[in-house]
Design a protein around this motif. Structure first.
Motif, PDB file in Angstrom:
ATOM      1  N   HIS A 168      19.929 -26.797 -25.101  1.00  0.00           N
ATOM      2  CA  HIS A 168      20.634 -25.646 -25.340  1.00  0.00           C
ATOM      3  C   HIS A 168      22.131 -26.001 -25.419  1.00  0.00           C
ATOM      4  N   ILE A 169      22.723 -25.023 -26.184  1.00  0.00           N
ATOM      5  CA  ILE A 169      24.247 -25.295 -26.467  1.00  0.00           C
ATOM      6  C   ILE A 169      24.863 -23.944 -25.972  1.00  0.00           C
ATOM      7  N   HIS A 170      26.054 -24.197 -25.371  1.00  0.00           N
ATOM      8  CA  HIS A 170      26.716 -22.926 -24.888  1.00  0.00           C
ATOM      9  C   HIS A 170      28.312 -23.345 -25.635  1.00  0.00           C
ATOM     10  N   MET A 171      28.899 -22.267 -25.845  1.00  0.00           N
ATOM     11  CA  MET A 171      30.265 -22.297 -26.468  1.00  0.00           C
ATOM     12  C   MET A 171      31.140 -21.056 -25.990  1.00  0.00           C
ATOM     13  N   THR A 172      32.459 -21.156 -25.789  1.00  0.00           N
ATOM     14  CA  THR A 172      33.275 -20.335 -25.362  1.00  0.00           C
ATOM     15  C   THR A 172      34.401 -20.553 -26.230  1.00  0.00           C
ATOM     16  N   GLY A 173      35.320 -19.552 -26.263  1.00  0.00           N
ATOM     17  CA  GLY A 173      36.651 -19.454 -27.132  1.00  0.00           C
ATOM     18  C   GLY A 173      36.748 -18.205 -27.955  1.00  0.00           C
ATOM     19  N   PRO A 174      37.812 -18.303 -28.781  1.00  0.00           N
ATOM     20  CA  PRO A 174      37.978 -17.021 -29.728  1.00  0.00           C
ATOM     21  C   PRO A 174      36.821 -16.502 -30.646  1.00  0.00           C
ATOM     22  N   ALA A 175      36.640 -15.473 -30.822  1.00  0.00           N
ATOM     23  CA  ALA A 175      35.549 -14.718 -31.481  1.00  0.00           C
ATOM     24  C   ALA A 175      35.674 -15.006 -33.100  1.00  0.00           C
ATOM     25  N   ASP A 176      37.017 -15.254 -33.419  1.00  0.00           N
ATOM     26  CA  ASP A 176      37.058 -15.444 -35.029  1.00  0.00           C
ATOM     27  C   ASP A 176      37.171 -16.718 -35.433  1.00  0.00           C
ATOM     28  N   THR A 177      36.623 -17.713 -34.993  1.00  0.00           N
ATOM     29  CA  THR A 177      36.603 -19.209 -35.441  1.00  0.00           C
ATOM     30  C   THR A 177      35.645 -19.181 -36.584  1.00  0.00           C
ATOM     31  N   PRO A 178      35.798 -20.256 -37.401  1.00  0.00           N
ATOM     32  CA  PRO A 178      34.730 -20.043 -38.506  1.00  0.00           C
ATOM     33  C   PRO A 178      33.365 -20.368 -37.991  1.00  0.00           C
ATOM     34  N   LEU A 179      33.136 -21.332 -36.692  1.00  0.00           N
ATOM     35  CA  LEU A 179      31.838 -21.652 -36.256  1.00  0.00           C
ATOM     36  C   LEU A 179      31.090 -20.311 -35.776  1.00  0.00           C
ATOM     37  N   ARG A 180      31.864 -19.274 -35.146  1.00  0.00           N
ATOM     38  CA  ARG A 180      31.413 -18.102 -34.839  1.00  0.00           C
ATOM     39  C   ARG A 180      31.017 -17.378 -36.255  1.00  0.00           C
ATOM     40  N   ALA A 181      31.520 -17.397 -37.031  1.00  0.00           N
ATOM     41  CA  ALA A 181      31.362 -16.679 -38.312  1.00  0.00           C
ATOM     42  C   ALA A 181      30.156 -17.252 -38.745  1.00  0.00           C
ATOM     43  N   SER A 182      29.907 -18.760 -38.743  1.00  0.00           N
ATOM     44  CA  SER A 182      28.605 -19.477 -39.259  1.00  0.00           C
ATOM     45  C   SER A 182      27.484 -18.847 -38.444  1.00  0.00           C
ATOM     46  N   LEU A 183      27.616 -18.918 -37.078  1.00  0.00           N
ATOM     47  CA  LEU A 183      26.445 -18.343 -36.165  1.00  0.00           C
ATOM     48  C   LEU A 183      26.098 -16.748 -36.645  1.00  0.00           C
ATOM     49  N   ARG A 184      27.268 -16.075 -36.981  1.00  0.00           N
ATOM     50  CA  ARG A 184      26.698 -14.715 -37.075  1.00  0.00           C
ATOM     51  C   ARG A 184      25.832 -14.637 -38.613  1.00  0.00           C
ATOM     52  N   ALA A 185      26.286 -15.502 -39.493  1.00  0.00           N
ATOM     53  CA  ALA A 185      25.438 -15.584 -40.846  1.00  0.00           C
ATOM     54  C   ALA A 185      24.201 -16.348 -40.584  1.00  0.00           C
ATOM     55  N   LEU A 186      23.882 -17.126 -39.584  1.00  0.00           N
ATOM     56  CA  LEU A 186      22.793 -17.579 -39.328  1.00  0.00           C
ATOM     57  C   LEU A 186      21.739 -16.613 -38.591  1.00  0.00           C
ATOM     58  N   ARG A 187      22.572 -15.687 -38.082  1.00  0.00           N
ATOM     59  CA  ARG A 187      21.511 -14.600 -37.333  1.00  0.00           C
ATOM     60  C   ARG A 187      20.997 -13.672 -38.599  1.00  0.00           C
ATOM     61  N   THR A 188      22.021 -13.309 -39.601  1.00  0.00           N
ATOM     62  CA  THR A 188      21.489 -12.988 -40.861  1.00  0.00           C
ATOM     63  C   THR A 188      20.421 -13.530 -41.503  1.00  0.00           C
ATOM     64  N   GLY A 189      20.625 -14.772 -41.822  1.00  0.00           N
ATOM     65  CA  GLY A 189      19.847 -15.473 -42.522  1.00  0.00           C
ATOM     66  C   GLY A 189      18.511 -15.642 -41.830  1.00  0.00           C
ATOM     67  N   LEU A 190      18.179 -15.725 -40.581  1.00  0.00           N
ATOM     68  CA  LEU A 190      16.907 -15.586 -39.893  1.00  0.00           C
ATOM     69  C   LEU A 190      16.299 -14.319 -40.093  1.00  0.00           C
ATOM     70  N   GLY A 191      16.935 -13.113 -40.376  1.00  0.00           N
ATOM     71  CA  GLY A 191      16.318 -11.969 -40.356  1.00  0.00           C
ATOM     72  C   GLY A 191      15.959 -11.326 -38.897  1.00  0.00           C
ATOM     73  N   LEU A 192      17.009 -11.810 -38.108  1.00  0.00           N
ATOM     74  CA  LEU A 192      16.602 -11.336 -36.508  1.00  0.00           C
ATOM     75  C   LEU A 192      17.050  -9.965 -36.299  1.00  0.00           C
ATOM     76  N   PRO A 193      16.286  -9.271 -35.428  1.00  0.00           N
ATOM     77  CA  PRO A 193      16.673  -7.878 -35.076  1.00  0.00           C
ATOM     78  C   PRO A 193      18.224  -7.642 -34.498  1.00  0.00           C
ATOM     79  N   ASP A 194      18.834  -6.652 -34.895  1.00  0.00           N
ATOM     80  CA  ASP A 194      20.158  -6.755 -34.637  1.00  0.00           C
ATOM     81  C   ASP A 194      20.326  -5.450 -33.729  1.00  0.00           C
ATOM     82  N   ALA A 195      20.727  -4.361 -34.019  1.00  0.00           N
ATOM     83  CA  ALA A 195      20.887  -3.081 -33.344  1.00  0.00           C
ATOM     84  C   ALA A 195      19.497  -2.538 -32.899  1.00  0.00           C
ATOM     85  N   PHE A 196      19.419  -1.836 -31.697  1.00  0.00           N
ATOM     86  CA  PHE A 196      18.079  -1.236 -31.541  1.00  0.00           C
ATOM     87  C   PHE A 196      18.068   0.016 -32.177  1.00  0.00           C
ATOM     88  N   PRO A 197      16.855   0.537 -32.518  1.00  0.00           N
ATOM     89  CA  PRO A 197      16.822   1.704 -33.297  1.00  0.00           C
ATOM     90  C   PRO A 197      17.111   3.072 -32.187  1.00  0.00           C
TER      91      PRO A 197
END
Length: 480
Positions: free
Chosen positions: A5-34
């Protein structure tokens, strides 16, 4: 099996967080609930189904979770008996909010489990429920599936009961704070009993041949204007708390076995080849493992605060591969029925806010105690549950592997060409020029390719970072 497991804290606008958001999209994971799911959740939050819940709000429950957690599945109240102990263990009653066959239920079967990322999660249920109306938050009256498990002076189970009840947690504690209170002697009962009961249950685990892996969590930490990876060793309080969950899961499995209908979490004994591979990793990390010493005894001797021991504990998770869910009916237990690491019958039943199967396990146990047939909606879902949970677990493992690879690549992308000290912890039998190395600092376990030279298993090696591409999410080392 998840690597770590990996855990991180810190600002929401870091490049790493942007990469993690892109990973969610790339894996086709569910986002908002219907919308229909959210609408049903709002109605359920305002009017949960609690017609037959007893009032147990007089018991002073407390929860122990990471500080930032809001999806609180379990609350405990521990007390002494004349001879032994009594564990009151309240589990969030998700069935009070989720109508079988409704929009919430359908969506939960689609998601199966909460998916965890270093910077957040993709929840199983809308947070209005999982972090609100259904969560065992302090100072709130909540519907729960309430277990009462009596233990003898040695910590062995002597009686079990379970019922629906309304409970009210008095405090939300975290592991570090609990450990501090217990270590300094300032913890009062019932909290002080967590150590006593936890240690007794650990001794019971040893006696039956079980093993709990205290796998360290990796944390992304800010360092010199950038980021680094470090291990966070689990505290003894983590293990004591986990023992209560294991205790309940074993009690639930026994109830199911007695009535002949249920769903078990099973794990076959690791094959000899997997154990031999782990011995090679132990040799690489200079872990003392004499041939006459059982694997479980070696694991208990490790200190997860040491980097080499932490790395070996990560490798130990390979022996947990092959775990699955097995349904049984008409009194015939599956083969194997036992979970090899628990060394007993076991089921998942203590995390229904985060895992689909736990809601069904609770219903099976409630029916068993009431000497009634399980609800028809439970029986109807049982056949498909193992496959659904298998797919959901596989998705969670993929998320974890991709997150590890992405985080390591992102943290090392500006260090390509640098030299690091490493241990060769594994070498491919088919291709001895490829393998795995463990880097002390940062805490990275990654692939190595040596070209034409055979990799020296079990030896310390100077390695050069050949590639760290966050886009491809891969890290590759070569001998220096």
């Amino acid at each position: 099996m998840p690597r770590r497991h990996i855990h991180m804290t810190g600002p929401a606008d870091t490049p790493l967080r942007a990469s993690l958001r892109a990973l969610r999209t790339g894996l086709g994971l569910p986002d908002a609930f219907p919308p229909e799911v959210l609408a049903e959740a709002e109605r359920a939050a305002k009017d949960p189904a609690v017609p037959d819940h007893e009032d147990a709000t007089d018991l002073p429950f407390l929860t122990i979770d990471p500080p930032a957690s809001a999806d609180l599945d379990q609350a405990m109240y521990l007390e002494r008996r004349r001879r032994g102990y009594r564990v009151h263990y309240a589990i969030a009653d998700v069935a009070a909010f989720v109508r079988p066959g409704g929009a919430l239920d359908t969506e939960a079967h689609r998601r199966v489990t909460t998916l965890y990322f270093p910077d957040g999660n993709v929840p199983l249920h809308p947070t209005l429920l999982s972090e609100g109306a259904a969560s065992l938050l302090p100072g709130r009256t909540r519907p729960a599936v309430l277990w009462r498990i009596d233990l003898d002076p040695e910590g062995a189970t002597v009686a079990t009961s379970v019922r629906r009840a309304l409970v009210r947690s008095r405090a939300k504690l975290d592991y570090a704070g609990v450990q501090r209170q217990i270590d300094t002697g300032t913890a009062e009962e019932p909290l002080a009993l967590l150590r006593d009961i936890g240690r007794l249950r650990e001794e019971q685990e040893i006696a039956r041949g079980g093993i709990s892996l205290n796998v360290p969590e990796q944390e992304i930490v800010e360092r010199d204007g950038g980021y680094g990876l470090e291990y966070r060793a689990p505290l003894p309080a983590d293990g004591w708390n986990a023992q209560l969950s294991l205790l309940t899961g074993m009690a639930a499995a026994r109830l199911m076995a007695e009535t002949g209908t249920g769903i078990l979490r099973t794990l076959p004994v690791a094959p000899d080849g997997a154990v031999a591979r782990l011995r090679r990793s132990a040799e690489a990390l200079h872990i003392d493992w004499p041939h006459h010493v059982p694997y479980a005894q070696v694991v208990r001797s490790l200190d997860p605060r040491r980097a080499d021991h932490a790395a070996f504990l990560q490798e130990c998770t390979t022996l947990l591969r092959g775990a699955g869910y097995t349904v049984f009916d008409h009194g015939e237990l599956p083969t194997p029925a036992v979970h090899a690491a628990v060394a007993d019958l076991y089921t998942h039943c203590t995390a229904p806010l985060r895992r689909l199967v736990d809601r069904y396990a609770a219903e099976l146990c409630l029916a068993a105690v009431a000497e009634q047939d399980p609800p028809e909606w439970v029986r109807a879902a049982l056949v498909a549950l193992p496959k659904e949970m298998g797919e959901g677990t596989g998705r969670a493992n993929t998320v974890e592997r991709e997150c590890v690879d992405l985080v390591e690549a992102a943290l090392l992308k500006d260090r390509v060409g640098e030299i690091f000290d490493a241990y060769v912890v594994d070498v491919s039998e088919r291709e001895p020029t490829t393998g795995t190395v463990h880097i002390d600092d940062p805490a990275v376990v990654a692939r190595i390719e040596s070209g034409d030279a055979r990799l020296p298993l079990g030896e310390r090696l100077r390695v050069r970072l050949a590639r760290a591409d966050p886009g491809a999410a891969k890290v590759l080392f070569a001998p220096a």
